[in-house]
Design a protein around this motif. Sequence first.
Motif, short mmCIF file in Angstrom:
data_model
loop_
_atom_site.label_atom_id
_atom_site.label_comp_id
_atom_site.label_asym_id
_atom_site.label_seq_id
_atom_site.Cartn_x
_atom_site.Cartn_y
_atom_site.Cartn_z
N ALA A 257 0.86 -1.19 0.00
CA ALA A 257 0.00 0.00 0.00
C ALA A 257 0.90 1.23 0.00
N SER A 258 0.58 2.19 -0.83
CA SER A 258 1.41 3.38 -0.95
C SER A 258 0.53 4.60 -1.08
N LYS A 259 1.04 5.72 -0.61
CA LYS A 259 0.33 6.99 -0.71
C LYS A 259 1.35 8.12 -0.69
N PRO B 203 5.27 -0.22 -8.72
CA PRO B 203 6.36 -1.05 -8.20
C PRO B 203 7.02 -1.86 -9.31
N MET B 204 8.17 -2.39 -9.01
CA MET B 204 8.89 -3.19 -10.00
C MET B 204 8.53 -4.65 -9.82
N ARG C 255 10.34 -4.03 -3.88
CA ARG C 255 9.56 -3.79 -5.10
C ARG C 255 8.92 -2.40 -5.07
N ALA C 256 8.45 -2.00 -3.90
CA ALA C 256 7.71 -0.73 -3.81
C ALA C 256 8.62 0.46 -3.55
N ALA C 257 9.67 0.29 -2.72
CA ALA C 257 10.46 1.44 -2.26
C ALA C 257 11.54 1.87 -3.25
N ILE C 258 12.16 0.93 -3.95
CA ILE C 258 13.28 1.30 -4.83
C ILE C 258 12.84 2.22 -5.97
N ALA D 100 16.67 -2.27 0.41
CA ALA D 100 15.71 -1.32 -0.15
C ALA D 100 16.23 0.11 -0.08
N PHE D 101 17.04 0.45 0.95
CA PHE D 101 17.59 1.81 0.97
C PHE D 101 19.05 1.87 0.53
N LEU D 102 19.77 0.74 0.55
CA LEU D 102 21.17 0.76 0.12
C LEU D 102 21.30 0.93 -1.40
N LEU D 103 20.49 0.20 -2.17
CA LEU D 103 20.65 0.23 -3.63
C LEU D 103 20.35 1.61 -4.22
N PRO D 104 19.23 2.28 -3.85
CA PRO D 104 19.04 3.64 -4.37
C PRO D 104 20.12 4.61 -3.89
#
Length: 717
Positions: free
Chosen positions: A288-290, A297-298, A327-330, A352-356
């Motif tokens: 869920a996103s807002k 997502p990917m 899937r959702a955060a990147i 999820a936060f390291l790759l970006p």
Amino acid sequence: MATNNANGTSSKKRVPIDVEQLLAQKKAADEAAKKPRFLSKAERERLAAEKAKKEEEELEQKRKATLEKNRDWETQGRNQGYGHGNNPGHRDSRREAVPTGPRAMRHDHPNEYSNGGRSDQRGDQRGNNKGKGSNNGVKRPAPEDVDADMIRARYMGPELNQSTFSAQKKRKRTGGQKFNFGWNDEEDTSQDWNPVYSKRSDAVYTGPMVFDGLNDAEIEKEYRRRARMIEERDPEHGKQRARQMLDQMEREKEKSKSKRTKNNWEFKELADMRERDWRIFKEEFGIASKGGHIPDPMRNWGESGLPSHLLQIIDQVGYTEPTPIQRAAIPIALQARDLIGVAATGSGKTAAFLLPMLEYISQLPALTEFTKDDGPYALIMAPTRELVQQIETEARKFATPLGLTVVSIVGGHALEEQAFALRNGAEIIVATPGRLLDCIERRLLVFSQCCYVVMDEADRMIDMGFEEPVNRILSALPATNEKPDTEDAEDASVMRRLLSAKDRYRQTMMYTATMPPAVEKIAKQYLRRPATVTIGNIGEAVETVEQRVEFISGEDARKKRLREILLREGYTPPMIVFVNVKRNCDSVAREVQNMGLSAASLHGSKTQQQREEALAQIRSGAKQVLVATDLAGRGLDVPDVSLVVNFNMPSSIEAYTHRIGRTGRAGKSGVAITFLASEDNDVLYDLKQMLSKSSISRVPEELRRHEAAQQKPTKGR
């Protein structure tokens, strides 16, 4: 107001509900409806199982009907003469079951339909009148009656809605003899004696085949059987026809496969994905996103938007499929948006936060002799030393091949040692809030060019009393690269624009398992128009952990039960036993060693070297059991933990959730056993609710009936 009735008992007067109360109830219902709702994994699995069972039954019925239809077509072809050879005396029983006409039209039954109804009229037309007269027995009206009817119609008008029913015209039902659709053997009209039919060829009926309900193997089997029959019975052209049939088989298989997979998002191209497909995709992974303009997502790493060199490192590290939070955060983080990620423990938040972050830093200028003293490009804060070192290890897997430096700053190590590690500069710093603030105050570190900030386990940092250090650290960051609190903060093209030769707008990300008010306050103060991603239901345990509870009072009884669990129930190491107090930690560790198992203890009174050594031993397999306090209950990743035992139930359900989250990680299953006693009454209600929501756990009868588990305890003033 109470009144006395006739029996002398008092009854309360019913008071209508207040309007304000109704409005408050309606507002609460509306707010609950606005929150993202997800089906639990158990419910999704149940619905999917029912749907799959129904589809399987329909597929089986279609398959049987198709096979039967193909057999009937072959039988029909043989009955028409393709399978009889040159036998003129052969007679088909199916052909005998088909009538050629009514018996009344045959010479041996001329008067079978002579009784009653329309058959009598047809008989009159053929000259077979039985003497009933030309008017078929209908009585002619008298002339006087005709004149009277004409006068009545002239002066009173015609009679409307007059029934035309006549008992004479009512069809008479046949009495005993009924129409028979069969025929006799002597009525066969095939005329096999005809010379035209005596020279028929011995061919095979090759009618169309139907593939509804058949799988690929059954389709291929049917086609090859037909092709084999054609080759056997048509020596001249059989091979060519069989080859054509096999080519048709391949086309039908592709068509059948396309039909079965046309609605599955896994087999669709990215351009063919529609809003409904994305909704199904998000529900399947509990996403869920807002928060404004949020990208889709990917579905796999190839659609992530990461550069090719990072994708190669991901493949080398062994990340095959992204987790739901990844899937959702990147995709959101790659747009330089501020982000709040809410996900359960063990969900893959680190990557999820390291790759970006690495993609962001790789586009900035490399550190030089003049810029290395201006501080790092990225800062990651975590609540505990063990979690910081775990993030550092994970970050080095991706950063080292890119030529980036990662340095950790934690307590337990000398400041001089950490200052020496920073002498050549570092692009990424991972630190605990306490020691990082100490380095800032001692002027060992500055953040003049920091443009990427991540707060991992933010709720845990607040619980541990780091709210003030976190605020002071964030206030020490440069104000020149803060994002504007406008709609531009949601525009990726604006946010990725360089402000100067060495930095951009600052991007801030916060990952947490819950959202207490203190965390929301920090997010509101330092994040600009953040996107919020929620995975699953906040505060619930993962579905891969089977939770068990046992009511055991007394230290000796618990140690005895722990011995039975570790030695007799067949769990494989590593295993973790959680206790509440430090002094109990070493005692339980010695008890485990007396059982014949190797054990290590981990608590806050140990030195940093001892804590690192204990974790290294349990991860390498040198020790079988880790006995720890809540210090190891948050964020630590010990691979393949098969069992977690809560020797003491924690004081909050959140701590319980994080403890049992040490097992059942990365899609694997695990077991969590908790010992309960009378001092745990405050958490029994929440524990019962959590067990009831799990699809693989069971609420024991003792907990279900326990008085403290019936309602949530209220705190006193």
